[in-house]
Design a protein around this motif. Structure first.
Motif, PDB file in Angstrom:
ATOM      1  N   GLN A 312       0.837  -1.203   0.000  1.00 57.43           N
ATOM      2  CA  GLN A 312       0.000   0.000   0.000  1.00 57.43           C
ATOM      3  C   GLN A 312       0.874   1.256   0.000  1.00 57.43           C
ATOM      4  N   LEU A 313       1.912   1.183   0.829  1.00 62.08           N
ATOM      5  CA  LEU A 313       2.825   2.319   0.924  1.00 62.08           C
ATOM      6  C   LEU A 313       3.475   2.599  -0.423  1.00 62.08           C
ATOM      7  N   LEU A 363      -3.683   8.512   4.048  1.00 66.58           N
ATOM      8  CA  LEU A 363      -2.745   9.170   4.964  1.00 66.58           C
ATOM      9  C   LEU A 363      -2.328   8.283   6.142  1.00 66.58           C
ATOM     10  N   PRO A 364      -3.244   7.494   6.724  1.00 67.13           N
ATOM     11  CA  PRO A 364      -2.816   6.672   7.871  1.00 67.13           C
ATOM     12  C   PRO A 364      -1.659   5.734   7.511  1.00 67.13           C
ATOM     13  N   ILE A 365      -1.617   5.301   6.256  1.00 64.94           N
ATOM     14  CA  ILE A 365      -0.542   4.380   5.848  1.00 64.94           C
ATOM     15  C   ILE A 365       0.804   5.093   5.852  1.00 64.94           C
ATOM     16  N   LEU A 366       0.766   6.388   5.632  1.00 65.89           N
ATOM     17  CA  LEU A 366       2.017   7.152   5.561  1.00 65.89           C
ATOM     18  C   LEU A 366       2.504   7.596   6.937  1.00 65.89           C
ATOM     19  N   GLU A 367       1.645   7.473   7.929  1.00 69.09           N
ATOM     20  CA  GLU A 367       1.953   8.043   9.236  1.00 69.09           C
ATOM     21  C   GLU A 367       3.331   7.631   9.750  1.00 69.09           C
ATOM     22  N   GLY A 368       4.119   8.619  10.116  1.00 68.86           N
ATOM     23  CA  GLY A 368       5.439   8.350  10.678  1.00 68.86           C
ATOM     24  C   GLY A 368       6.473   7.936   9.648  1.00 68.86           C
ATOM     25  N   LYS A 369       6.068   7.801   8.386  1.00 65.11           N
ATOM     26  CA  LYS A 369       7.012   7.369   7.348  1.00 65.11           C
ATOM     27  C   LYS A 369       7.626   8.595   6.669  1.00 65.11           C
ATOM     28  N   SER A 370       8.836   8.383   6.127  1.00 64.81           N
ATOM     29  CA  SER A 370       9.483   9.532   5.487  1.00 64.81           C
ATOM     30  C   SER A 370       8.677   9.979   4.265  1.00 64.81           C
ATOM     31  N   ALA A 371       7.888   9.060   3.704  1.00 66.70           N
ATOM     32  CA  ALA A 371       7.080   9.437   2.540  1.00 66.70           C
ATOM     33  C   ALA A 371       6.056  10.510   2.890  1.00 66.70           C
ATOM     34  N   ALA A 372       5.672  10.583   4.187  1.00 62.06           N
ATOM     35  CA  ALA A 372       4.709  11.614   4.586  1.00 62.06           C
ATOM     36  C   ALA A 372       5.302  12.994   4.311  1.00 62.06           C
ATOM     37  N   ALA A 373       6.588  13.128   4.575  1.00 65.83           N
ATOM     38  CA  ALA A 373       7.255  14.403   4.336  1.00 65.83           C
ATOM     39  C   ALA A 373       7.326  14.697   2.842  1.00 65.83           C
ATOM     40  N   GLU A 374       7.552  13.651   2.069  1.00 65.43           N
ATOM     41  CA  GLU A 374       7.613  13.840   0.621  1.00 65.43           C
ATOM     42  C   GLU A 374       6.270  14.347   0.104  1.00 65.43           C
ATOM     43  N   ASP A 376       4.017  15.994   1.825  1.00 62.87           N
ATOM     44  CA  ASP A 376       3.809  17.370   2.268  1.00 62.87           C
ATOM     45  C   ASP A 376       4.559  18.364   1.382  1.00 62.87           C
ATOM     46  N   GLU A 377       5.769  17.988   1.001  1.00 65.49           N
ATOM     47  CA  GLU A 377       6.540  18.881   0.127  1.00 65.49           C
ATOM     48  C   GLU A 377       5.828  19.035  -1.219  1.00 65.49           C
ATOM     49  N   TRP A 378       5.263  17.929  -1.686  1.00 66.98           N
ATOM     50  CA  TRP A 378       4.523  17.986  -2.950  1.00 66.98           C
ATOM     51  C   TRP A 378       3.352  18.949  -2.824  1.00 66.98           C
ATOM     52  N   VAL A 379       2.640  18.841  -1.685  1.00 62.09           N
ATOM     53  CA  VAL A 379       1.473  19.699  -1.470  1.00 62.09           C
ATOM     54  C   VAL A 379       1.900  21.174  -1.477  1.00 62.09           C
ATOM     55  N   ILE A 380       2.991  21.461  -0.782  1.00 64.34           N
ATOM     56  CA  ILE A 380       3.429  22.861  -0.719  1.00 64.34           C
ATOM     57  C   ILE A 380       3.735  23.378  -2.128  1.00 64.34           C
ATOM     58  N   ASP A 381       4.465  22.569  -2.904  1.00 68.01           N
ATOM     59  CA  ASP A 381       4.776  22.968  -4.281  1.00 68.01           C
ATOM     60  C   ASP A 381       3.506  23.249  -5.064  1.00 68.01           C
ATOM     61  N   LYS A 382       2.572  22.318  -4.920  1.00 68.12           N
ATOM     62  CA  LYS A 382       1.324  22.408  -5.678  1.00 68.12           C
ATOM     63  C   LYS A 382       0.561  23.678  -5.297  1.00 68.12           C
ATOM     64  N   VAL A 383       0.537  24.003  -4.008  1.00 66.08           N
ATOM     65  CA  VAL A 383      -0.188  25.190  -3.558  1.00 66.08           C
ATOM     66  C   VAL A 383       0.444  26.447  -4.163  1.00 66.08           C
ATOM     67  N   VAL A 406       6.289  15.132  11.244  1.00 69.04           N
ATOM     68  CA  VAL A 406       7.535  14.607  10.653  1.00 69.04           C
ATOM     69  C   VAL A 406       8.146  15.619   9.686  1.00 69.04           C
ATOM     70  N   SER A 407       7.300  16.188   8.831  1.00 65.04           N
ATOM     71  CA  SER A 407       7.796  17.115   7.815  1.00 65.04           C
ATOM     72  C   SER A 407       8.432  18.332   8.435  1.00 65.04           C
ATOM     73  N   LEU A 408       7.749  18.822   9.451  1.00 65.27           N
ATOM     74  CA  LEU A 408       8.199  20.051  10.091  1.00 65.27           C
ATOM     75  C   LEU A 408       9.630  19.882  10.589  1.00 65.27           C
ATOM     76  N   GLN A 409       9.912  18.697  11.094  1.00 63.32           N
ATOM     77  CA  GLN A 409      11.237  18.460  11.686  1.00 63.32           C
ATOM     78  C   GLN A 409      12.240  17.984  10.656  1.00 63.32           C
ATOM     79  N   ASN A 410      11.780  17.876   9.413  1.00 62.14           N
ATOM     80  CA  ASN A 410      12.666  17.406   8.362  1.00 62.14           C
ATOM     81  C   ASN A 410      13.726  18.453   8.054  1.00 62.14           C
ATOM     82  N   HIS A 411      14.939  17.974   7.843  1.00 66.92           N
ATOM     83  CA  HIS A 411      16.047  18.898   7.628  1.00 66.92           C
ATOM     84  C   HIS A 411      15.769  19.839   6.450  1.00 66.92           C
TER      85      HIS A 411
END
Ligand code: C2E
Ligand code: MG
Ligand code: MG
Length: 565
Positions: A312-313, A363-374, A376-383, A406-411
């Motif tokens: 699923q991930l 979204l629950p499948i992504l929880e805590g995974k690095s893909a969640a940050a990916e 989020d970055e996509w969403v920001i770009d899209k916005v 997770v994203s917020l704390q991403n380097h």
């Protein structure tokens, strides 16, 4: 007389056909010695008739065909009287040409073979064209490595070979870490050059006879065949990791990525070729989860349990790369002044088979995974892209983006936001707001607080989303410098009937006042909700009672016709 004349005419005609035919013609005696050739023969081979008369045509042969080929040709000639096929020969200057050749036998009245006649045309160009097409179908044009089609083929062959020789093979799935940011920062041309150079390095890291294929963007698969035991491949993996992580100089800049590798071993993993690649892919995602720049071996025993989740991930990450996600926008209004104060971006998955899916499906499948940050970055770009698009149509509205902890704390999170602000100078810096989700999973409040402060310094405001649900909300409220509390919709929805929920809403209003934060209510489904909120002093609201989330192209019209709740 007439008979002789007629014969002569026929002979003349035959001679003319022989001389002017577009095909090359060779006539030999039964021993195979050349008795005549035509002009086209000379044009194709470069040999004049004087140079070849009396010789056996085998002097034209190239080594492209083996002895078996000629044996079969003679067998057909002696038994059936004819042969046709394709072969490669030499011209006089040594270059190769391909010909389509038909050989027939000429018999006398008693049925004895007299001569052999060979007719051939030059098909070198067609052959080259065919080879070119085959190359295009089987090779990746950028790196010139085999593509997925050829890889599947080679893998199947290697598997069969392994079974015959009782050896093992390893399928290694490689995905580059941090390649996307190279593309984003330096452009696709530089990204392409990096891929070409890494492809070469990776190839050098393999052994002779191993296959390296490029199967997509920054994804490669290596097939290491003929291994004697299942540890043989470890040095190769280490060389691959090293090759991928070595910096690549480009002019004044140094580019550096790393790679995550997933490995599965056949026949321990007794799967078919497609499954082996999928298993290696899954193992690769685990290498990513384990922190990247490492390899992970596919765990056959564990497979069944983790399978569905990992698949699923993987499906979600694929969808992200395939651009299957879209953003809907839900307006936020001031229900006292009826002013529109902004909108919230809410993600949807436009699934090719299942249709439009809401976040609870993925979204629950992504929880805590690095893909969640990916994501989020996509969403920001899209916005940002959406804001620019709206702007060109004369429409503008602040947009809130949901960001997982997770994203917020991403380097580099703040830096990337800042880079986007620079990239789109036509947008005002405070047009973006962030809503932090799952604050209870914030590992380090001090760091989180400093990130929020850094964002505020570049004009970006924060809200704590789903406020009231996390058990540690109070600590976070005290320590995180967010501007706004977003009261969770569950309390709002039920506050009309449930005094406990109403008490919580009132409590949150009080906290907000004490800590000097603004409040917004989500889940405002009716006028009654709105009136009660206004009574309590909460003016900002969002919910189905105002508008459902909608595709971006509908928001300008909605805004133009909005009057009141
Ligand atoms: P959220 O941020 O609290 O978003 C509000 C959710 O409530 C949305 O659900 C919205 O459609 C829904 N909603 C709005 N008004 C009403 C109402 O009056 N009644 C009811 N029953 N529901 C209402 P949605 O779109 O399904 O999103 C669910 C959650 O998924 C969001 O909750 C947010 O936590 C997360 N999410 C959505 N988009 C993104 C995104 O782009 N990135 C991240 N990281 N998370 C997202
Ligand atoms: Mg939200
Ligand atoms: Mg919420």
């Amino acid at each position: 007389m007439t008979q002789r004349k007629a014969d002569q005419k026929r002979l003349q005609l035959a001679a003319s056909v022989f001389t002017h035919a577009r095909e090359g013609i060779i006539i030999t005696d039964v021993q195979g010695n050349i008795v005549d050739v035509n002009e086209t023969f000379t044009r194709i081979t470069g040999y004049s008739s004087q140079e070849v008369l009396g010789r056996n045509p085998r002097f034209l042969r190239s080594d492209r065909q083996g002895p078996d080929f000629y044996k079969a040709m003679w067998q057909s000639l002696t038994s059936k009287g004819h042969w046709y096929g394709e072969l490669w020969n030499h011209t006089k200057d040594g270059s190769l040409y391909a010909e389509m050749l038909t050989i027939g036998t000429v018999y006398d009245d008693d049925g004895q073979a007299l001569n052999y006649v060979g007719l051939f045309s030059d098909i070198t160009l067609q052959k080259e064209h065919q080879q070119e097409l085959e190359h295009i179908a089987h090779y990746d044009p950028l790196t010139n490595l085999p593509n997925r089609v050829l890889l599947s083929d080679r893998l199947r062959q290697a598997m069969a070979q392994c079974q015959r020789s009782d050896s093992l093979l390893a399928v290694v799935f490689l995905d580059l870490d941090g390649f996307k940011s190279i593309n984003d920062r330096h452009g696709h041309d530089v990204g392409d050059l990096l891929l070409i150079s890494l492809a070469q390095r990776l190839k050098n890291a393999l052994r002779e006879g191993d296959t390296l294929a490029r199967i997509g963007g920054d994804e490669f698969i290596a097939v290491l065949a003929g291994l004697e035991n299942s540890n043989n491949y470890v040095p190769v993996l280490e060389r691959m990791l090293q090759a991928a992580a070595e910096p690549v100089p480009f002019g004044k800049i140094m580019l550096q990525v790393s790679a995550s590798l997933g490995v599965t071993i056949f026949p321990q993993d007794a799967a078919d070729a497609e499954q082996l690649m999928r298993h290696a892919d899954q193992a690769m995602y685990q290498a990513k989860q384990a922190g990247k720049n490492c390899y992970h071996i596919f765990d056959i025993k564990n497979d069944i349990t983790i399978n569905t989740h990992t698949e699923q991930l993987i499906g979600i990450i694929r969808a992200l790369h395939n651009n299957e996600f879209v953003l809907y926008y839900q307006p936020k209004v001031n229900i006292r002044t009826n002013e529109i104060i902004g909108s919230e971006a809410l993600i949807r998955w436009q699934h090719p088979e299942k249709g439009l899916l809401e976040p609870s499906h993925f979204l629950p499948i992504l929880e805590g995974k690095s893909a969640a940050a990916e994501l989020d970055e996509w969403v920001i770009d899209k916005v940002f892209e959406q804001l620019v698009e709206w702007k060109t149509h004369g429409f503008s509205t602040p947009v809130s983006i949901n960001i997982s902890a997770v994203s917020l704390q991403n380097h580099g999170f703040v830096q990337r936001l800042y880079d986007r602000q620079i990239k789109y100078p036509q947008l005002s810096s405070n047009i973006i707001e962030l809503e932090i989700l799952e604050t209870s999973t914030l590992e380090d409040i001090t760091t989180a607080a400093s990130i929020i402060t850094a964002c505020k310094n570049i004009g970006i405001k924060f809200a704590l989303d789903d406020f009231g649900t996390g058990y540690s909300s109070l600590t976070y409220l005290r320590r995180l410098p967010a501007d706004q509390l977003k009261i969770d919709q569950s309390f709002i929805r039920d506050m009309l009937d449930d005094p406990d929920d109403l008490a919580i809403v009132k409590g949150i209003m009080g906290l907000a006042e004490a800590f000097k934060r603004t409040v917004i209510a989500e889940g405002v489904e009716s006028t009654a909700h709105g009136e009660l909120l206004l009574d309590m002093g909460c003016e900002l609201a969002q919910g189905y009672g105002i508008a459902h989330p909608m595709p971006p192209e509908m928001l300008p019209n909605w805004s133009a016709q909005w009057t009141k709740l």
